[in-house]
Design a protein around this motif. Sequence first.
Motif, PDB file in Angstrom:
ATOM      1  N   GLN A   3       0.195  -0.672  -0.175  1.00  0.00           N
ATOM      2  CA  GLN A   3       0.281   0.159   0.294  1.00  0.00           C
ATOM      3  C   GLN A   3       0.596   0.961   0.038  1.00  0.00           C
ATOM      4  OE1 GLN A   3      -2.564  -0.585   3.507  1.00  0.00           O
ATOM      5  NE2 GLN A   3      -3.795  -1.591   2.009  1.00  0.00           N
ATOM      6  N   LEU A   4       0.123   2.052  -0.525  1.00  0.00           N
ATOM      7  CA  LEU A   4       0.953   4.026  -0.714  1.00  0.00           C
ATOM      8  C   LEU A   4       0.551   4.815  -0.742  1.00  0.00           C
ATOM      9  CD1 LEU A   4       2.899   3.002  -4.579  1.00  0.00           C
ATOM     10  CD2 LEU A   4       4.078   2.329  -2.443  1.00  0.00           C
ATOM     11  N   VAL A   5       1.026   5.396   0.057  1.00  0.00           N
ATOM     12  CA  VAL A   5       0.027   6.574   0.973  1.00  0.00           C
ATOM     13  C   VAL A   5       1.060   7.824   0.516  1.00  0.00           C
ATOM     14  CG1 VAL A   5      -0.942   7.849   3.099  1.00  0.00           C
ATOM     15  CG2 VAL A   5      -0.848   5.429   2.222  1.00  0.00           C
ATOM     16  N   ALA A  23       4.938   6.811   1.257  1.00  0.00           N
ATOM     17  CA  ALA A  23       5.292   5.761   2.208  1.00  0.00           C
ATOM     18  C   ALA A  23       4.617   5.097   2.008  1.00  0.00           C
ATOM     19  CB  ALA A  23       4.575   6.196   3.679  1.00  0.00           C
ATOM     20  N   ALA A  24       5.166   3.620   1.663  1.00  0.00           N
ATOM     21  CA  ALA A  24       4.873   2.551   1.749  1.00  0.00           C
ATOM     22  C   ALA A  24       5.113   1.505   2.736  1.00  0.00           C
ATOM     23  CB  ALA A  24       5.818   1.171   0.668  1.00  0.00           C
ATOM     24  N   SER A  25       3.930   0.472   2.726  1.00  0.00           N
ATOM     25  CA  SER A  25       3.094  -0.870   3.356  1.00  0.00           C
ATOM     26  C   SER A  25       4.391  -1.353   4.272  1.00  0.00           C
ATOM     27  CB  SER A  25       1.336  -0.701   3.920  1.00  0.00           C
ATOM     28  OG  SER A  25       1.875  -1.712   2.927  1.00  0.00           O
ATOM     29  N   THR A  78       9.594   4.605   2.574  1.00  0.00           N
ATOM     30  CA  THR A  78       9.640   5.880   2.177  1.00  0.00           C
ATOM     31  C   THR A  78      10.172   6.757   0.965  1.00  0.00           C
ATOM     32  OG1 THR A  78       8.196   6.751   4.225  1.00  0.00           O
ATOM     33  CG2 THR A  78       9.028   8.518   2.775  1.00  0.00           C
ATOM     34  N   MET A  79       9.640   7.107  -0.353  1.00  0.00           N
ATOM     35  CA  MET A  79      10.265   8.131  -1.462  1.00  0.00           C
ATOM     36  C   MET A  79       9.716   9.018  -1.472  1.00  0.00           C
ATOM     37  SD  MET A  79       9.004   7.250  -5.585  1.00  0.00           S
ATOM     38  CE  MET A  79       7.264   7.600  -4.989  1.00  0.00           C
ATOM     39  N   TYR A  80      10.705  10.104  -2.316  1.00  0.00           N
ATOM     40  CA  TYR A  80      10.083  11.582  -2.057  1.00  0.00           C
ATOM     41  C   TYR A  80       9.928  12.866  -3.260  1.00  0.00           C
ATOM     42  CZ  TYR A  80      11.293  10.973   2.471  1.00  0.00           C
ATOM     43  OH  TYR A  80      11.941  10.298   4.013  1.00  0.00           O
ATOM     44  N   TRP A 113      -0.030   1.652  -6.798  1.00  0.00           N
ATOM     45  CA  TRP A 113      -0.880   2.802  -6.791  1.00  0.00           C
ATOM     46  C   TRP A 113      -1.124   4.019  -5.494  1.00  0.00           C
ATOM     47  CZ3 TRP A 113       0.660   5.835 -11.395  1.00  0.00           C
ATOM     48  CH2 TRP A 113       1.178   5.061 -12.529  1.00  0.00           C
ATOM     49  N   GLY A 114      -1.247   4.384  -5.413  1.00  0.00           N
ATOM     50  CA  GLY A 114      -1.426   5.391  -3.976  1.00  0.00           C
ATOM     51  C   GLY A 114      -2.585   6.266  -4.106  1.00  0.00           C
TER      52      GLY A 114
END
Length: 123
Positions: A3-5, A23-25, A78-80, A113-114
């Motif tokens: 899950q991506l948020v 943020a990935a779960s 986490t990706m930015y 996908w988020g």
Amino acid sequence: QVQLVESGGGLVQAGGSLRLSCAASERTFINFAMGWFRQAPGKEREFVAAISWISASTYYTDSVKGRFTISRDNAKNTMYLQMNSLKPEDTAVYYCAAGEQISTVRRGTGDYWGQGTQVTVSS
């Protein structure tokens, strides 16, 4: 199931900056290539940037080169996306995506996908 948020969107004046986070779960996040896409009202979703799983390779669409920087912190799952010198034409919903191959992520066919975060740049 990963899950991506996304977070970090908002309203900013032209020339301003924002930093988006995704943020990935799952810890398996570190094995995935990641990317950012955006969709403006009435337009198709477009590729913005992508990063390989060990950050060895990054890719950008021409319109954001020199202004946006994609990065990731695998320890934080986490990706930015650091966005500087924002323009009104950057206004869109920004989505993060993940996939096993960076080629599929760049094509917009990533596996995960988020829900998106709104970025609005006022002139």
